[in-house]
Scaffold this motif. Structure first.
Motif, PDB file in Angstrom:
ATOM      1  N   GLY A 372      46.985-106.234  26.001  1.00  0.00           N
ATOM      2  CA  GLY A 372      45.751-107.396  26.221  1.00  0.00           C
ATOM      3  C   GLY A 372      46.198-108.308  25.077  1.00  0.00           C
ATOM      4  N   ARG A 373      46.826-107.840  24.084  1.00  0.00           N
ATOM      5  CA  ARG A 373      47.528-108.976  22.968  1.00  0.00           C
ATOM      6  C   ARG A 373      48.490-109.788  23.595  1.00  0.00           C
ATOM      7  NH1 ARG A 373      43.547-110.661  20.752  1.00  0.00           N
ATOM      8  NH2 ARG A 373      44.868-111.669  19.559  1.00  0.00           N
ATOM      9  N   VAL A 374      49.329-109.049  24.241  1.00  0.00           N
ATOM     10  CA  VAL A 374      50.320-109.870  24.859  1.00  0.00           C
ATOM     11  C   VAL A 374      49.856-110.659  25.779  1.00  0.00           C
ATOM     12  CG1 VAL A 374      52.296-109.551  26.336  1.00  0.00           C
ATOM     13  CG2 VAL A 374      52.240-107.753  24.363  1.00  0.00           C
ATOM     14  N   LEU A 375      49.212-110.471  26.558  1.00  0.00           N
ATOM     15  CA  LEU A 375      48.363-111.250  27.443  1.00  0.00           C
ATOM     16  C   LEU A 375      47.785-112.509  26.776  1.00  0.00           C
ATOM     17  CD1 LEU A 375      46.558-109.452  30.409  1.00  0.00           C
ATOM     18  CD2 LEU A 375      48.681-110.609  30.627  1.00  0.00           C
ATOM     19  N   THR A 376      47.306-112.229  25.912  1.00  0.00           N
ATOM     20  CA  THR A 376      46.867-113.191  24.731  1.00  0.00           C
ATOM     21  C   THR A 376      47.855-114.308  24.459  1.00  0.00           C
ATOM     22  OG1 THR A 376      44.938-112.095  24.093  1.00  0.00           O
ATOM     23  CG2 THR A 376      45.336-114.004  22.764  1.00  0.00           C
ATOM     24  N   VAL A 377      48.879-113.612  23.766  1.00  0.00           N
ATOM     25  CA  VAL A 377      50.129-114.629  23.429  1.00  0.00           C
ATOM     26  C   VAL A 377      50.448-115.347  24.515  1.00  0.00           C
ATOM     27  CG1 VAL A 377      52.395-114.450  22.603  1.00  0.00           C
ATOM     28  CG2 VAL A 377      50.655-112.969  21.634  1.00  0.00           C
ATOM     29  N   GLN A 378      50.643-114.766  25.941  1.00  0.00           N
ATOM     30  CA  GLN A 378      51.154-115.300  26.851  1.00  0.00           C
ATOM     31  C   GLN A 378      50.270-116.636  27.296  1.00  0.00           C
ATOM     32  OE1 GLN A 378      54.132-115.288  28.704  1.00  0.00           O
ATOM     33  NE2 GLN A 378      53.324-116.841  30.252  1.00  0.00           N
ATOM     34  N   LYS A 379      48.898-116.536  27.058  1.00  0.00           N
ATOM     35  CA  LYS A 379      48.151-117.497  27.427  1.00  0.00           C
ATOM     36  C   LYS A 379      48.181-118.459  26.596  1.00  0.00           C
ATOM     37  CE  LYS A 379      43.111-118.255  28.076  1.00  0.00           C
ATOM     38  NZ  LYS A 379      42.002-117.397  27.705  1.00  0.00           N
ATOM     39  N   THR A 380      48.431-118.161  25.211  1.00  0.00           N
ATOM     40  CA  THR A 380      48.423-119.389  24.213  1.00  0.00           C
ATOM     41  C   THR A 380      50.008-120.120  24.403  1.00  0.00           C
ATOM     42  OG1 THR A 380      47.553-118.045  22.480  1.00  0.00           O
ATOM     43  CG2 THR A 380      49.150-119.955  21.733  1.00  0.00           C
ATOM     44  N   PHE A 381      51.095-119.333  24.857  1.00  0.00           N
ATOM     45  CA  PHE A 381      52.282-120.144  25.155  1.00  0.00           C
ATOM     46  C   PHE A 381      52.055-120.951  26.663  1.00  0.00           C
ATOM     47  CE2 PHE A 381      56.593-120.018  27.648  1.00  0.00           C
ATOM     48  CZ  PHE A 381      57.067-120.605  26.771  1.00  0.00           C
ATOM     49  N   ALA A 382      51.527-120.320  27.451  1.00  0.00           N
ATOM     50  CA  ALA A 382      51.011-121.040  28.883  1.00  0.00           C
ATOM     51  C   ALA A 382      50.447-122.268  28.631  1.00  0.00           C
ATOM     52  CB  ALA A 382      50.581-120.321  29.775  1.00  0.00           C
ATOM     53  N   THR A 383      49.512-122.171  27.804  1.00  0.00           N
ATOM     54  CA  THR A 383      48.505-123.427  27.567  1.00  0.00           C
ATOM     55  C   THR A 383      49.272-124.485  26.891  1.00  0.00           C
ATOM     56  OG1 THR A 383      46.710-122.033  27.442  1.00  0.00           O
ATOM     57  CG2 THR A 383      46.316-124.194  26.431  1.00  0.00           C
ATOM     58  N   SER A 384      50.308-124.073  25.870  1.00  0.00           N
ATOM     59  CA  SER A 384      51.043-125.050  25.268  1.00  0.00           C
ATOM     60  C   SER A 384      52.021-125.592  26.070  1.00  0.00           C
ATOM     61  CB  SER A 384      51.766-124.318  24.097  1.00  0.00           C
ATOM     62  OG  SER A 384      52.582-125.245  23.269  1.00  0.00           O
ATOM     63  N   ALA A 385      52.676-124.993  27.129  1.00  0.00           N
ATOM     64  CA  ALA A 385      53.690-125.313  27.823  1.00  0.00           C
ATOM     65  C   ALA A 385      52.927-126.548  28.809  1.00  0.00           C
ATOM     66  CB  ALA A 385      54.239-124.273  28.621  1.00  0.00           C
ATOM     67  N   LEU A 386      51.567-126.227  29.228  1.00  0.00           N
ATOM     68  CA  LEU A 386      51.019-126.874  30.174  1.00  0.00           C
ATOM     69  C   LEU A 386      50.554-128.363  29.709  1.00  0.00           C
ATOM     70  CD1 LEU A 386      49.526-127.284  33.060  1.00  0.00           C
ATOM     71  CD2 LEU A 386      47.286-126.246  32.037  1.00  0.00           C
ATOM     72  N   PHE A 387      50.059-128.298  28.258  1.00  0.00           N
ATOM     73  CA  PHE A 387      49.748-129.551  27.700  1.00  0.00           C
ATOM     74  C   PHE A 387      51.080-130.329  27.477  1.00  0.00           C
ATOM     75  CE2 PHE A 387      45.782-127.305  26.521  1.00  0.00           C
ATOM     76  CZ  PHE A 387      44.809-127.897  27.522  1.00  0.00           C
ATOM     77  N   SER A 388      52.070-129.736  27.201  1.00  0.00           N
ATOM     78  CA  SER A 388      53.493-130.628  26.950  1.00  0.00           C
ATOM     79  C   SER A 388      53.852-131.225  28.102  1.00  0.00           C
ATOM     80  CB  SER A 388      54.383-129.504  26.300  1.00  0.00           C
ATOM     81  OG  SER A 388      55.706-130.122  26.353  1.00  0.00           O
ATOM     82  N   GLU A 442      51.581-124.552  40.262  1.00  0.00           N
ATOM     83  CA  GLU A 442      50.030-124.568  40.411  1.00  0.00           C
ATOM     84  C   GLU A 442      49.192-124.639  39.290  1.00  0.00           C
ATOM     85  OE1 GLU A 442      52.533-122.461  41.824  1.00  0.00           O
ATOM     86  OE2 GLU A 442      51.956-121.107  42.823  1.00  0.00           O
ATOM     87  N   ASN A 443      49.696-124.778  38.209  1.00  0.00           N
ATOM     88  CA  ASN A 443      49.063-124.784  36.952  1.00  0.00           C
ATOM     89  C   ASN A 443      48.868-126.296  36.526  1.00  0.00           C
ATOM     90  OD1 ASN A 443      50.966-122.328  36.143  1.00  0.00           O
ATOM     91  ND2 ASN A 443      48.994-122.219  35.410  1.00  0.00           N
ATOM     92  N   LEU A 444      49.659-127.290  37.134  1.00  0.00           N
ATOM     93  CA  LEU A 444      49.331-128.471  36.701  1.00  0.00           C
ATOM     94  C   LEU A 444      48.218-129.320  36.981  1.00  0.00           C
ATOM     95  CD1 LEU A 444      51.624-130.132  34.944  1.00  0.00           C
ATOM     96  CD2 LEU A 444      52.478-127.946  36.323  1.00  0.00           C
ATOM     97  N   PRO A 445      47.595-129.101  38.307  1.00  0.00           N
ATOM     98  CA  PRO A 445      46.376-129.592  38.602  1.00  0.00           C
ATOM     99  C   PRO A 445      45.136-129.553  37.612  1.00  0.00           C
ATOM    100  CG  PRO A 445      47.370-128.442  40.641  1.00  0.00           C
ATOM    101  CD  PRO A 445      48.215-128.407  39.531  1.00  0.00           C
ATOM    102  N   LYS A 446      45.313-128.168  36.798  1.00  0.00           N
ATOM    103  CA  LYS A 446      44.231-127.876  35.867  1.00  0.00           C
ATOM    104  C   LYS A 446      44.130-129.026  34.785  1.00  0.00           C
ATOM    105  CE  LYS A 446      45.047-123.084  36.363  1.00  0.00           C
ATOM    106  NZ  LYS A 446      45.313-121.647  35.299  1.00  0.00           N
ATOM    107  N   VAL A 447      45.046-129.692  34.738  1.00  0.00           N
ATOM    108  CA  VAL A 447      45.140-130.979  33.869  1.00  0.00           C
ATOM    109  C   VAL A 447      45.259-132.266  34.552  1.00  0.00           C
ATOM    110  CG1 VAL A 447      45.801-129.655  31.635  1.00  0.00           C
ATOM    111  CG2 VAL A 447      47.666-130.563  33.449  1.00  0.00           C
ATOM    112  N   GLY A 448      44.685-132.301  35.808  1.00  0.00           N
ATOM    113  CA  GLY A 448      44.820-133.649  36.710  1.00  0.00           C
ATOM    114  C   GLY A 448      46.121-133.990  37.029  1.00  0.00           C
TER     115      GLY A 448
END
Length: 502
Positions: A372-388, A442-448
């Motif tokens: 579960g902690r690894v998934l949280t780290v992955q979520k943080t990394f994926a969110t950072s990548a998406l906003f970048s 598929e992640n990009l539409p989440k930020v428009g």
């Protein structure tokens, strides 16, 4: 203090057994609920409320979400489906406990808990859409095992419908059913069931499987796409391919036995061997004659390799072999087999000794929280990548207005630096995570951003042909090129994760 101690050895009623399993099952999925990470297929499903299960032969998965969401699609309502499925699993495990034990105690409940505490099942549960459906599939096969009715026709038909339901939710769950059938044989041997009951038991299970398959063939199977049903080419050394597949599965399973886990499971295996000897002595005491003793002993002996083969089971025979952890559902039954034999070894020595089974269960629970902690780290990394990516695209008008931006994915095991320590101490975590990409289109539409698509046939052109052009955007993880009205995102190969020292 005495009363509290007696609680662990006294006989439990059905309500008490269920009250034990309810928090035990919920705490195992708690880390996944807290992480709340949309896992791979969840991204496109949540975007379009899409289903596409029927073409995989899983029609009942679609019907489940249609009924639960009161719609013709599958809107994202996580974690409600997982909570419902977990509640159903607690009832199913309670039912299975009374199937195997006439007077169950807490220790008896511990024997069945690995059906849920299967470390490889964490990958199934990672899917916010598929996880609950797969869980309900296991629930269906458990009830197919435990269902009892005085009428022979009802005793055959209801489990057959449950097997068909399980197949229509997730076909691989048939491995769990077959494994539990093997455990039924061991229970019959330990209870010294008379020989006529063996024929009834085996014949009933065969009839239920055949009827269940026929019901599945006329309900969900006709919707399945052709590619899903391709088996191994029997004219091209299929047994060699099966042998290769088994080796690949074994290579992945070995990842679990690292550090303290190796010692815990070594102790469990030792206890199971002692329990197997005790079971063998019970077979010797069978009163139906020497020939039948040998036959019963042979069947019990064969259950071990069969259950081991069922770890991957039917998946071994498909042309497109999937070695992912989500196909190893049969490993849960192998764990229950070890726990059951260990219980047979420990219970006669002292009534509290079977409580030692808590140790491997706690090890598997700690693995769930680590994952579960690894998934949280992955979520943080994926969110950072998406906003970048979103920032780089929206800050350039030409990219915002491009007709199409192709995303070329680079696969690597070295993206998630933040979990390097966990991966080193628990190598199985990397196998469970199974994410070797930087970003999905598929992640990009989440930020428009709606003009980015995954590159397929143009991949070589992007990686080679357009490298001669200057990059419009370049950073640590990717380059973005713009050629005319089309953009190209080329993900860089990350550097290998080095040992972290602080």
């Amino acid at each position: 203090m005495g009363r509290f101690s007696d609680f662990f050895i006294k006989e439990l009623g059905r309500r008490q057994v269920w009250l034990f399993f309810l928090p035990a099952t919920l705490v195992y999925v708690l880390p996944l609920i807290l992480a709340d990470y949309p896992y791979i297929d969840d991204n496109w499903r949540s975007l379009s409320a899409g289903m596409a299960w029927a073409k995989e032969g899983r029609l009942f998965a679609e019907l489940f979400y249609n009924a639960l969401t009161f719609s013709n699609a599958a809107p994202d309502i996580f974690p409600l489906p997982l909570l419902i499925a977990t509640l159903a699993m607690s009832w199913a495990l309670a039912s299975l406990t009374f199937h195997y034990f006439r007077e169950p105690t807490i220790a008896c409940c511990l024997v069945l808990l690995p059906l849920w505490y299967n470390p490889f099942f964490l990958q199934n549960l990672s899917y916010q859409y598929d996880g609950p459906v797969i869980t309900l599939s296991v629930v269906a096969v458990i009830y197919a095992i435990t269902f009892r009715h005085p009428s022979r026709s009802v005793q055959w038909l209801v489990p057959a419908f449950l097997i068909a339901l399980a197949l229509g939710l997730y076909q691989v769950s048939i491995n769990v059913f077959l494994g539990l059938c093997c455990l039924d044989l061991l229970r019959a041997a330990n209870d010294k069931a008379p020989w006529p009951q063996w024929g009834v038991l085996i014949g009933r299970r065969i009839a239920q499987i055949v009827l269940g398959w026929l019901i599945y063939c006329v309900t969900a199977y006709p919707f399945m796409g052709e590619g899903r049903t391709l088996l191994l080419d029997w004219s091209a050394q299929p047994w060699l391919q099966i042998d290769i597949n088994l080796a690949r599965v074994l290579e992945k399973i070995v990842l679990l036995f690292h550090g303290g886990f190796a010692w815990v499971f070594a102790g469990l295996l030792l206890c199971a061997i002692v329990g197997a000897v005790r079971l063998g002595l019970n077979v010797v005491k069978h009163k139906d004659g020497r020939a039948k003793q040998w036959l019963i002993g042979l069947m019990c002996l064969l259950t071990v390799p069969v259950v081991m083969l069922l770890v991957s089971g039917v998946a071994l025979f498909f042309r497109d072999f999937n070695e992912g952890a989500r196909t190893l559902m049969g490993f849960a039954v192998l764990l229950v087999l070890l726990f059951y034999l260990s219980y047979l070894a420990l219970a006669p020595l002292h009534e509290r000794l079977p409580l030692l089974l808590l140790v491997p269960l706690l090890a598997m629970l700690s693995l769930s929280f680590a994952y579960g902690r690894v998934l949280t780290v992955q979520k943080t990394f994926a969110t950072s990548a998406l906003f970048s990516l979103e920032r780089d695209i929206t800050s350039h008008q030409a990219l915002r207005e491009a007709k199409r931006i192709y995303l070329s994915v680079t696969y690597s095991d070295h993206w998630l630096v933040g979990a390097a320590g966990s991966f080193k101490q628990m190598p199985v975590l990397h196998y469970l995570l199974n994410i070797d990409f930087y970003m999905l289109a598929e992640n990009l539409p989440k930020v428009g951003i709606t003009n980015v698509v995954a590159e397929k046939e143009r991949r070589n052109a992007t990686r080679v042909g357009y490298q001669q052009y200057p990059a419009l955007v370049e950073n640590q993880f990717y380059r973005i090129y713009l050629i005319g009205d089309y953009g190209f995102i080329v993900i860089k190969e990350p550097a290998p994760i080095k040992a972290l020292r602080w």
